[in-house]
Design a protein around this motif. Structure first.
Motif, PDB file in Angstrom:
ATOM      1  N   ASP A 165     -18.187  -8.696  23.198  1.00  5.17           N
ATOM      2  CA  ASP A 165     -17.599  -7.646  24.044  1.00  5.17           C
ATOM      3  C   ASP A 165     -17.563  -8.153  25.474  1.00  5.17           C
ATOM      4  O   ASP A 165     -18.487  -7.940  26.250  1.00  5.17           O
ATOM      5  CB  ASP A 165     -18.420  -6.359  23.931  1.00  5.17           C
ATOM      6  N   ILE A 166     -16.492  -8.863  25.812  1.00  7.29           N
ATOM      7  CA  ILE A 166     -16.371  -9.511  27.118  1.00  7.29           C
ATOM      8  C   ILE A 166     -15.180  -8.907  27.837  1.00  7.29           C
ATOM      9  O   ILE A 166     -14.070  -8.878  27.324  1.00  7.29           O
ATOM     10  CB  ILE A 166     -16.178 -11.036  26.924  1.00  7.29           C
ATOM     11  N   SER A 167     -15.426  -8.381  29.042  1.00  9.86           N
ATOM     12  CA  SER A 167     -14.348  -7.759  29.804  1.00  9.86           C
ATOM     13  C   SER A 167     -14.676  -7.820  31.291  1.00  9.86           C
ATOM     14  O   SER A 167     -15.859  -7.799  31.670  1.00  9.86           O
ATOM     15  CB  SER A 167     -14.187  -6.285  29.381  1.00  9.86           C
ATOM     16  N   GLY A 168     -13.643  -7.863  32.101  1.00 11.62           N
ATOM     17  CA  GLY A 168     -13.831  -7.813  33.553  1.00 11.62           C
ATOM     18  C   GLY A 168     -14.490  -6.521  34.015  1.00 11.62           C
ATOM     19  O   GLY A 168     -14.952  -6.428  35.153  1.00 11.62           O
TER      20      GLY A 168
ATOM     21  N   LEU B 264     -15.956 -12.942  31.575  1.00 12.21           N
ATOM     22  CA  LEU B 264     -15.461 -14.299  31.803  1.00 12.21           C
ATOM     23  C   LEU B 264     -14.105 -14.154  32.471  1.00 12.21           C
ATOM     24  O   LEU B 264     -13.324 -13.271  32.115  1.00 12.21           O
ATOM     25  CB  LEU B 264     -15.248 -15.040  30.473  1.00 12.21           C
ATOM     26  N   ARG B 265     -13.819 -15.019  33.434  1.00  9.15           N
ATOM     27  CA  ARG B 265     -12.441 -15.048  33.944  1.00  9.15           C
ATOM     28  C   ARG B 265     -12.152 -16.416  34.540  1.00  9.15           C
ATOM     29  O   ARG B 265     -13.038 -17.046  35.125  1.00  9.15           O
ATOM     30  CB  ARG B 265     -12.195 -13.953  34.985  1.00  9.15           C
TER      31      ARG B 265
ATOM     32  N   THR C 279     -10.198 -14.295  44.818  1.00 11.76           N
ATOM     33  CA  THR C 279      -9.404 -13.198  44.250  1.00 11.76           C
ATOM     34  C   THR C 279      -9.974 -12.754  42.909  1.00 11.76           C
ATOM     35  O   THR C 279     -10.091 -11.557  42.632  1.00 11.76           O
ATOM     36  CB  THR C 279      -7.929 -13.638  44.113  1.00 11.76           C
ATOM     37  N   THR C 280     -10.356 -13.714  42.078  1.00 12.37           N
ATOM     38  CA  THR C 280     -10.951 -13.391  40.771  1.00 12.37           C
ATOM     39  C   THR C 280     -12.215 -12.558  40.935  1.00 12.37           C
ATOM     40  O   THR C 280     -12.419 -11.578  40.211  1.00 12.37           O
ATOM     41  CB  THR C 280     -11.256 -14.709  40.021  1.00 12.37           C
ATOM     42  N   LEU C 281     -13.072 -12.939  41.878  1.00  6.72           N
ATOM     43  CA  LEU C 281     -14.309 -12.179  42.088  1.00  6.72           C
ATOM     44  C   LEU C 281     -13.988 -10.759  42.533  1.00  6.72           C
ATOM     45  O   LEU C 281     -14.636  -9.795  42.112  1.00  6.72           O
ATOM     46  CB  LEU C 281     -15.200 -12.886  43.115  1.00  6.72           C
ATOM     47  N   ASN C 282     -12.976 -10.611  43.382  1.00  5.72           N
ATOM     48  CA  ASN C 282     -12.580  -9.266  43.810  1.00  5.72           C
ATOM     49  C   ASN C 282     -12.035  -8.440  42.645  1.00  5.72           C
ATOM     50  O   ASN C 282     -12.289  -7.237  42.569  1.00  5.72           O
ATOM     51  CB  ASN C 282     -11.530  -9.350  44.932  1.00  5.72           C
ATOM     52  N   GLU C 283     -11.293  -9.079  41.755  1.00  6.04           N
ATOM     53  CA  GLU C 283     -10.789  -8.355  40.576  1.00  6.04           C
ATOM     54  C   GLU C 283     -11.931  -7.815  39.737  1.00  6.04           C
ATOM     55  O   GLU C 283     -11.923  -6.658  39.304  1.00  6.04           O
ATOM     56  CB  GLU C 283      -9.945  -9.299  39.700  1.00  6.04           C
ATOM     57  N   ILE C 284     -12.925  -8.666  39.500  1.00  3.37           N
ATOM     58  CA  ILE C 284     -14.040  -8.253  38.639  1.00  3.37           C
ATOM     59  C   ILE C 284     -14.889  -7.188  39.329  1.00  3.37           C
ATOM     60  O   ILE C 284     -15.305  -6.214  38.699  1.00  3.37           O
ATOM     61  CB  ILE C 284     -14.865  -9.488  38.222  1.00  3.37           C
TER      62      ILE C 284
ATOM     63  N   LEU D 229     -15.408 -11.341  51.581  1.00  8.12           N
ATOM     64  CA  LEU D 229     -14.414 -12.204  50.948  1.00  8.12           C
ATOM     65  C   LEU D 229     -13.402 -11.272  50.294  1.00  8.12           C
ATOM     66  O   LEU D 229     -13.701 -10.604  49.316  1.00  8.12           O
ATOM     67  CB  LEU D 229     -15.129 -13.037  49.877  1.00  8.12           C
ATOM     68  N   SER D 230     -12.196 -11.216  50.867  1.00  3.51           N
ATOM     69  CA  SER D 230     -11.224 -10.266  50.324  1.00  3.51           C
ATOM     70  C   SER D 230     -10.332 -10.952  49.299  1.00  3.51           C
ATOM     71  O   SER D 230     -10.389 -12.164  49.097  1.00  3.51           O
ATOM     72  CB  SER D 230     -10.376  -9.686  51.455  1.00  3.51           C
ATOM     73  N   MET D 231      -9.520 -10.157  48.639  1.00  5.66           N
ATOM     74  CA  MET D 231      -8.509 -10.678  47.740  1.00  5.66           C
ATOM     75  C   MET D 231      -7.464 -11.444  48.559  1.00  5.66           C
ATOM     76  O   MET D 231      -7.259 -11.134  49.736  1.00  5.66           O
ATOM     77  CB  MET D 231      -7.854  -9.481  47.041  1.00  5.66           C
ATOM     78  N   LEU D 232      -6.811 -12.416  47.953  1.00  5.50           N
ATOM     79  CA  LEU D 232      -5.738 -13.139  48.638  1.00  5.50           C
ATOM     80  C   LEU D 232      -4.662 -12.176  49.128  1.00  5.50           C
ATOM     81  O   LEU D 232      -4.206 -11.313  48.388  1.00  5.50           O
ATOM     82  CB  LEU D 232      -5.102 -14.151  47.672  1.00  5.50           C
TER      83      LEU D 232
END
Lengths: 339, 339
Positions: free
Chosen positions: B158-161, B220-221, B230-235, B327-330
């Protein structure tokens, strides 16, 4: 967002990409699997044991984006739904990949996405995965879409272009050439009667109705690019059989015939987006034809020919005057960017 | 066919389309499901009860088509394989949709398709469905590819952002920025040391090794477009948590750092194509880190930060000097057509 246009930043993967996903794609296509916004959508299959899966893809580059009877969004859903239906699958899920040209009006994109949503609903499928890329002005022509689709094939269903057998009857669900000629006349700025609209439609319901008879279906195929003549040649080659078609039995609308004469085209090679041919055993043909005629997309279904034993896999047209002429696969490029 | 170029007739659906399929696509990618050449590929699942399915898609428009460390074909396989792996799926099958510009040298197409075949083999996936469209010169930039992919998710995974939890440890499998800077320096005609090559790689084997530990993995991403920041901000946003990262722990190769300084870029926003971040419970982190380091694509894996309880979903970088910066999203478009 209607006055805005697509910029390179919409494809950056950053803030504007996320805004676009939320304000355009999710607004129209929302469902729990898509809205989860993970790198892949996940689902638990509910199909009985023995169920197989079907997988297909098509890219859509049709020009113009909007045409009588449809648009690139409707086409992108129907095309892949139909490819799944042509192996007897029940389409379940689609992915949608967009390539956008910098400068595309956002209102055009919204109109296309709304059309995809409406068509997906009508076809009973969900768009559960997506992607958007933006290329600089001049590197693409407005908007391209790719869809891929997954569906389930029920136990016992065995439909393939390789399964046609001598003696099989060839059924066609309605008049040909409407998509190709609707696009061409729109592109050339010709105006015909309003009946010349694309036949673009999801055919999975029609196929489900045919399968519901429980009768054997050997092969199904939708005569898109290359038209009916090319499709028949594909099946003849895949199945190592000959096919004979009666010109008088192939329904060609008067407007299609008129447009073809004006443009120097042959309706047998013109694209369709809501048509299928079915190859079925002769004893099953009457009931299958009847099941097609009861469906909205099969009201004008007809028997157009039969399969012969011919190891050279020739397709022959019996003309109205009784002559027999070989019908080859499309050569050259009759109608570029038709789908 | 190496001296020839793509013509509109290759996209007609007729004779030349069939020749192209046989001589280029089937020659490199042949497998029974693709070679059947039906409208959709069909397969019988062999997975145990409780298996779920994963589905993902990406289009690839990278420019240039060939770059140090890869090409658009390798990228198109790795990108979709990795998206499937990021939900813990074992990738099984890919579709491939090609949009070709009239005039593209056939030798370029062959080189790309051969690279896809090689990468698919390395990743253990098969391309079982495909489509080719050709657009007139000037309507696309040489070659675009879409791939979609299907995989299976084992019971219990069960892996999800959305699953990151306060206290989770953030793992990264290696140095960042290599894909983005390899593309940018190639595009700008800059020459750096030969170590500046794209990190493009299929990560499903690494993820399988992590899953084989039996330890819990929350999310995981792969930090592709928009980079690690950006990935860290998404998660953070999906999981409603904060994330703190130690700048000193994030591996940035010297050549990437040098190229970033020259081009005015930030490696934290540069694209990667062979990297992943994993959010895992602290007690599972040491063994998972060890499993990563034993895999060829995780040798330089590191703990780079942790998850905090922050309902504003902020991502904070602790700098080498001890300062903390948001640290913001791009925003904007750092690197158009990076993938």
């Amino acid at each position: 967002m209607s006055k805005e246009t697509i910029t390179l930043a919409h494809g950056s993967g950053g803030r504007l990409t996320h805004d676009l996903i939320r304000e355009v794609f999710l607004r129209h296509l929302a469902n729990p699997k898509l809205t989860a916004q993970d790198d892949a959508a996940v689902w638990a299959p509910t199909a009985p044991p023995g169920t197989r899966f079907a997988f297909s893809t098509d890219s859509y580059v049709v020009q113009p984006l909007f045409f009588p009877g449809g648009d690139i969004g409707k086409l992108a859903v129907c095309g892949t739904v139909n490819d799944l239906a042509m192996v007897g699958a029940q389409p379940l899920y689609l992915s949608a990949g967009f390539i956008l040209e910098e400068g595309l009006p956002l209102s055009d994109l919204e109109r296309v996405v709304a059309s995809m949503a409406q068509t997906a609903q009508r076809a009973g499928v969900e768009v559960i995965a997506g992607d958007t890329k933006v290329v600089d002005k001049g590197s693409a022509d407005r908007l391209f879409i790719n869809t891929a689709g997954v569906g389930t094939v029920a136990p016992g269903v065995d439909i393939s272009g390789a399964n046609a057998r001598p003696g099989d009857v060839v059924l066609l669900n309605g008049p040909i050439g409407m998509h190709g000629l609707a696009i061409m006349t729109q592109r050339e700025g010709l105006s015909f009667s309003s009946t010349l609209a694309s036949d673009c439609a999801p055919l999975n319901g029609l196929v489900a109705a045919m399968l519901a008879t429980g009768l054997p279906i050997h092969c199904l195929r939708d005569p898109t690019r290359g038209g009916l003549a090319t499709t028949l040649n594909e099946i003849a080659a895949q199945s190592h059989v000959g096919i004979e078609i009666d010109e008088a039995e192939v329904p060609v609308p008067e407007t299609v015939q008129a447009a073809c004469e004006l443009l120097g085209l042959d309706p047998l090679y013109a694209a369709n987006e809501g048509k299928l041919v079915a190859f079925v055993p002769p004893e099953a043909a009457p009931a299958l034809l009847e099941s097609m005629r009861r469906h909205p997309y099969g009201r004008e279904a007809a028997v157009i020919g039969s399969v012969t034993a011919d190891d050279k896999a020739r397709v022959v047209l019996r003309t109205r005057l009784g002559a027999r002429r070989a019908l080859s696969m499309l050569t050259g490029a009759q109608l570029p960017r038709i789908c």
